[in-house]
Each structure stands twice: as structure tokens, then as C-alpha cells.
Design an enzyme around this catalytic site. Structure first.
Site, mmCIF file in Angstrom:
data_model
loop_
_atom_site.group_PDB
_atom_site.id
_atom_site.type_symbol
_atom_site.label_atom_id
_atom_site.label_comp_id
_atom_site.label_asym_id
_atom_site.label_seq_id
_atom_site.Cartn_x
_atom_site.Cartn_y
_atom_site.Cartn_z
ATOM 1 N N SER A 147 -8.019 5.092 -0.678
ATOM 2 C CA SER A 147 -8.330 6.475 -1.039
ATOM 3 C C SER A 147 -8.903 6.443 -2.442
ATOM 4 O O SER A 147 -8.573 5.551 -3.240
ATOM 5 C CB SER A 147 -7.070 7.346 -1.016
ATOM 6 O OG SER A 147 -7.292 8.565 -1.703
ATOM 7 N N TYR A 160 1.491 7.819 -4.169
ATOM 8 C CA TYR A 160 0.404 7.559 -3.223
ATOM 9 C C TYR A 160 -0.724 6.802 -3.923
ATOM 10 O O TYR A 160 -1.233 5.798 -3.409
ATOM 11 C CB TYR A 160 -0.097 8.892 -2.673
ATOM 12 C CG TYR A 160 -1.284 8.800 -1.741
ATOM 13 C CD1 TYR A 160 -1.126 8.413 -0.421
ATOM 14 C CD2 TYR A 160 -2.561 9.125 -2.192
ATOM 15 C CE1 TYR A 160 -2.206 8.346 0.441
ATOM 16 C CE2 TYR A 160 -3.657 9.060 -1.338
ATOM 17 C CZ TYR A 160 -3.478 8.669 -0.023
ATOM 18 O OH TYR A 160 -4.565 8.606 0.819
#
Length: 257
Positions: A147, A160
Site C-alpha cells: 500500500s 498498517y
């Protein structure tokens, strides 16, 4: 001169974690459309069975099992079943990931552990277990779905982001370590993509405007646009590319003044 068919995945066998929704589903569809076979692990058994039935009806070679990669027993069982189905593996796509969007001081220990176990520890373990099967094929490809959160700050979601940054370094290390075994290891890093996981965020018109204002292409990605990047990194067309992260973000990470 006869051209090699480097833009195909014909006959390739791919393991995809989380291939029933969103980006994972798009990746599975792309690999199947290019002549490959897929083996899926996903938590929702009913949805998995439905996807497999659809693919098999269309004549595709698709297999899978339900399980949660956060569980060691499920990861062990995955490879027991996979090895009973296939004697080697050409492609591994580490796609499963999760996020809980909070400020750092708001996370509980359990939330922190769940994110890192799902996004980092499980990927490490699956990659370890897949290595002997990838080595057997003599031309393996691993793609880790990261990501842009692993490359830059996105306000919240530090665990994350940490896990995705760690996967980038794992990608680089494995690319070097596994090169003698003819296994290439790359990553893709998407920005906001139209998937069920972020649908509620994209329905917030103010937040969507902020996303688009920071994206030169002025739109969010379609899952298929991430899938084609993954497929490319699995093809012979990318045979001299390893240790790289392909950012699929509409220009977000390079957008300056």
C-alpha cells in the site's frame, strides 16, 4: 523470427491469499484469463465455494479452501492441501491485508497484534512455506500487495503502514536471497481502490474530494488496474525485474506542489 509468448500466464499455477473479494478477486480473474490456474485461501467459505463454482463452470482451473491466514494451523493445512493438488507453484500472491484506522495512542494490544500478524507475520510464514514449491518450477514469481501507506503518511493507521513498509523490505531481501533459485520477488503498492473494504470511506464526499485533490489522475483505482500490474510482474515479460515496488496510485506519491 518467432516471438516468445511472454505476455501470457498459460499453464502457470498461482496461490492467492484472499482471492474472493476486491483486489484479490480481480487478481484471480486476471490470472485465469491469461491461462493460469489459481488456488485460493479465504475466510468466507460460502463465498469461496461460489467463486470456485463460477470459475469452474467457465472452464477455468480453480481450487481453494477456507481458512484464516492469521492462524498457524490454517497456514499449515493450506500447504498440506496445496501439495496434494500441485507438485509445484509458479506464482505466489500475498494479497490478504487488514487495517484498523486509528491514531497511535488509541490502539489496543490485540488490535496491534492482529494487524501485524495478518499483514506481516503470516506473509513471512507463507513465503517460507511456498519456497520449496516455487523453487521446483525453476521460474517462480512472488508478488506482495503493499500500500502507499508503507511509503508515506496517511494520517492514521500506523501499524498498517509499519506492516506494509516491512513487506517492502521483505520483498527486497527475498529478491536477492531467492534469485539464485530463479524466483523473482516484487511488490505493488496501490492507493485508494474501489473495494468493499473502503467503500464506506469513498461514500464520504468530503473525504473523497480530499483523496481526489491529492491524486493527479483525479480518480480512485479500479481493482482490475491493480490486478494487471500484478499479472505483469508474474509474466516472462518482466523476467529481469525483481526487488521492485510498482506504485499503482494515479500519481499520488509523486504529487508535489
Amino acid at each position: 523470427m518467432k516471438k516468445r509468448d511472454v505476455w501470457s500466464l498459460q499453464g502457470k499455477k498461482a496461490l492467492i491469499t484472499g482471492g474472493t473479494r476486491g483486489i484479490g478477486l480481480a487478481i484471480a480473474n486476471e490470472i485465469l484469463s491469461l491461462g493460469g490456474s489459481v488456488y485460493i485461501i479465504a475466510r468466507d467459505n460460502e463465498l469461496l465455494e461460489s467463486r470456485l463454482e463460477e470459475w469452474q463452470k467457465e472452464g477455468f482451473e480453480a481450487f481453494g479452501q477456507s481458512g484464516d491466514i492469521i492462524n498457524k494451523a490454517d497456514r499449515r493445512y493450506l500447504f498440506e492441501e496445496l501439495e496434494s493438488q500441485w507438485d509445484h507453484l509458479d506464482i505466489l500472491v500475498n494479497n490478504v491485508g487488514m487495517n484498523i484506522r486509528k491514531k497511535v495512542v488509541e490502539y489496543s494490544d490485540d488490535e496491534y497484534d492482529q494487524i501485524l500478524t495478518t499483514n506481516m507475520h503470516a506473509v513471512f510464514d507463507i513465503s517460507q512455506k511456498a519456497f520449496p514449491l516455487l523453487k521446483k518450477c525453476g521460474d517462480g514469481a512472488v508478488v506482495n500487495v503493499l500500500s502507499v501507506a508503507g511509503l508515506t503518511s496517511l494520517r492514521t493507521g500506523a501499524p498498517y503502514a509499519m506492516s506494509k513498509a516491512a513487506l517492502l523490505q521483505l520483498t527486497r531481501n527475498l529478491a536477492v536471497e531467492w534469485a539464485p533459485d530463479h524466483i523473482r520477488v516484487n511488490a505493488v503498492a496501490p492507493w485508494y481502490t474501489k473495494t468493499p473494504l473502503v467503500e464506506h470511506l469513498l461514500q464520504d464526499h468530503h473525504y473523497l474530494k480530499e483523496i481526489l485533490d491529492r491524486t493527479p489522475m483525479r480518480r480512485v483505482a479500479e481493482p482490475e488496474e491493480i490486478a494487471t500490474a500484478v499479472a505483469f510482474l508474474c509474466m516472462s515479460a518482466s523476467s529481469y525485474i525483481t526487488g521492485q515496488c510498482l506504485t499503482v496510485d494515479g500519481g499520488f506519491t509523486i504529487f508535489g506542489f
